[in-house]
Each structure stands twice: as C-alpha cells, then as structure tokens.
Motif scaffolding. Sequence first.
Motif, PDB file in Angstrom:
ATOM      1  N   ALA A 198       0.905  -1.206   0.227  1.00 23.70           N
ATOM      2  CA  ALA A 198      -0.124  -0.090  -0.028  1.00 23.70           C
ATOM      3  C   ALA A 198       0.824   1.372   0.151  1.00 23.70           C
ATOM      4  O   ALA A 198       2.009   1.199   0.546  1.00 23.70           O
ATOM      5  N   CYS A 199       0.366   2.246  -0.734  1.00 22.83           N
ATOM      6  CA  CYS A 199       1.193   3.384  -0.818  1.00 22.83           C
ATOM      7  C   CYS A 199       0.329   4.749  -0.898  1.00 22.83           C
ATOM      8  O   CYS A 199      -0.850   4.418  -1.383  1.00 22.83           O
ATOM      9  N   ALA A 200       0.800   5.962  -0.881  1.00 27.38           N
ATOM     10  CA  ALA A 200      -0.089   7.147  -0.868  1.00 27.38           C
ATOM     11  C   ALA A 200       0.828   7.991  -1.920  1.00 27.38           C
ATOM     12  O   ALA A 200       1.895   7.965  -2.196  1.00 27.38           O
ATOM     13  N   VAL A 201      -0.129   8.541  -2.800  1.00 32.21           N
ATOM     14  CA  VAL A 201       0.364   9.440  -4.012  1.00 32.21           C
ATOM     15  C   VAL A 201      -0.446  10.823  -3.484  1.00 32.21           C
ATOM     16  O   VAL A 201      -1.420  11.152  -3.558  1.00 32.21           O
ATOM     17  N   ARG A 202       0.394  11.789  -3.487  1.00 30.22           N
ATOM     18  CA  ARG A 202       0.034  13.224  -3.188  1.00 30.22           C
ATOM     19  C   ARG A 202       0.990  14.040  -3.996  1.00 30.22           C
ATOM     20  O   ARG A 202       2.345  13.836  -4.487  1.00 30.22           O
ATOM     21  N   THR A 203       0.612  15.124  -4.425  1.00 28.83           N
ATOM     22  CA  THR A 203       1.366  16.432  -5.048  1.00 28.83           C
ATOM     23  C   THR A 203       1.864  17.355  -4.187  1.00 28.83           C
ATOM     24  O   THR A 203       1.268  17.762  -3.162  1.00 28.83           O
ATOM     25  N   ALA A 204       3.268  17.229  -4.044  1.00 26.30           N
ATOM     26  CA  ALA A 204       3.897  17.924  -2.914  1.00 26.30           C
ATOM     27  C   ALA A 204       3.935  19.534  -3.165  1.00 26.30           C
ATOM     28  O   ALA A 204       3.511  20.007  -4.439  1.00 26.30           O
ATOM     29  N   THR A 205       3.987  20.552  -2.183  1.00 20.76           N
ATOM     30  CA  THR A 205       4.013  21.697  -2.431  1.00 20.76           C
ATOM     31  C   THR A 205       5.338  22.155  -2.958  1.00 20.76           C
ATOM     32  O   THR A 205       6.277  21.111  -2.775  1.00 20.76           O
TER      33      THR A 205
END
Length: 251
Positions: A198-205
């Motif tokens: 399992a992993c999370a994907v996010r757009t960084a600031t």
Amino acid sequence: MLEPLAARYATWLGLPAQSTVDTSDEDPATVRAMPLVLRIERQDPAPRTALLEAAATASLAVCLAPEAEPEGEWHEEIRLWLDNRIRKVSRRARGAHWDAVQELPGITVSHQGAQVRALVPGLVAESPKVLSRLQISGSELPDDTPGPPPDDRPVLWLNPEVEMTVGKAAAQVGHATMIGAALLPPADLARWSDQGYACAVRTATRADWAKLHPGPNPATAWRERRVAAVRDAGFTEVAPGTVTVLFSWPH
C-alpha cells in the motif's frame, strides 16, 4: 528480483541535468515494456489519486510475485525487462475490454474504487491484440483532493512543477515503488509486503519538494531520510532528466 535497480539508482541520479538517453542503437523489435491497464469507465470514472495508488502497487506486485522468483513462470520475462531500459506503457480500458485483459498474465489491484492491472513485461512489438487495441491517449482525469497521506505507508510525491497525464503519472509512480523496494532492507520490505505494498500518492508543495529532493547526493538522502527519486529518461511528456516523483519511506 529488483537488485539491479539498486545498483543503477545512484549512477542515474548523478548524471547532469537534462541528460538524454541515447536510443539510436535500439532495435524497435527488442523494446520491452510493462503494460499498465487503467480501468477508466465513461460514467463515474475512478478518482485520479486512487488510480495512481493502484498503479503504483500493481507495478511492484508483479515484480515481487511468486511467479517472478527464479523458478516462476514470469521470471525470465521480468529479468529481461529489468536488464534493459525499464519502460512502462499505460493504456485505458473499460467494459468488455477491461474484462478481456484479465486473461493476460499480471496482477489487478482494486483500491478505493479504482482498478489497475499491471501485466508481465514483454516485447512491445509482440503485444497481443487484446492489449494493442487499447488507447494510450485520452486517459486524463481531473485532479482530486485526497487529504493528508496516512503515516503508515510510503508516500509518492509528485513534482508540483511538472504536468503529467494520468497515464504518464501512473508509470512514474510505478517506477517509484520499484526503486523504493529495491533500496529497502529486507525487514522493511517484508513489512510493506504484509501491507500489500500500500502507498499514498500526493502532489508536493513547492516548499516540501525542495526539502525532500535528494539533491546531488542520493545515497545520503536515502540513508538519512529514506527518500529516493524517479528521474525520467524523457521519452514522453517531460524533458530528459526531470525528477517526476519522490519516494518517501515512513520513519
């Protein structure tokens, strides 16, 4: 299975910015890729973030499946792929076409309403018709707002200054989980396996991206902060040498 990636990681990140990959000697008949099939229905398509998280998990799951081990039926195809330029090709499918690709060797990951099937890598020129007829373009989805990432799994941070289609981003986060798994010690990799990768994907600031980026010493960044980077070869959408994703292991 992923040991070759660990050996190549620091060398690749150490190349000058905007380095190009010379493919002039490459025979198109020998190009290998891992197909990623994204289920994108006309009505109520899956959220973009969930689809990317499923793609990241599925890409790694194929590489570390029992079938990929030395005596497994997928081992040789995966080994040949890893020994060359590691490409992924994302395609979209829906309805009967989605059902048809379930017959091809690979692993389907279902996650928060999204589904992605990562297939065993093979020669692009010999792709079966059920796969080659699927479109590569037209797989765009609107950005969503997934909220803060969970703190019990790795986070794949997308570059805030680089625009990517969902198909391109799916391939990049798949690269990220593979690099992360190649670098992790066995105990951490086993723990991640118990979580189903399992992993999370996010757009960084922009500020967080600057803090996380490994900079000129990727080995130190991994050792001290457990951060690794995906540096794109520039075949599609982005300039050669672009860092597209940062893999961050939870402390």
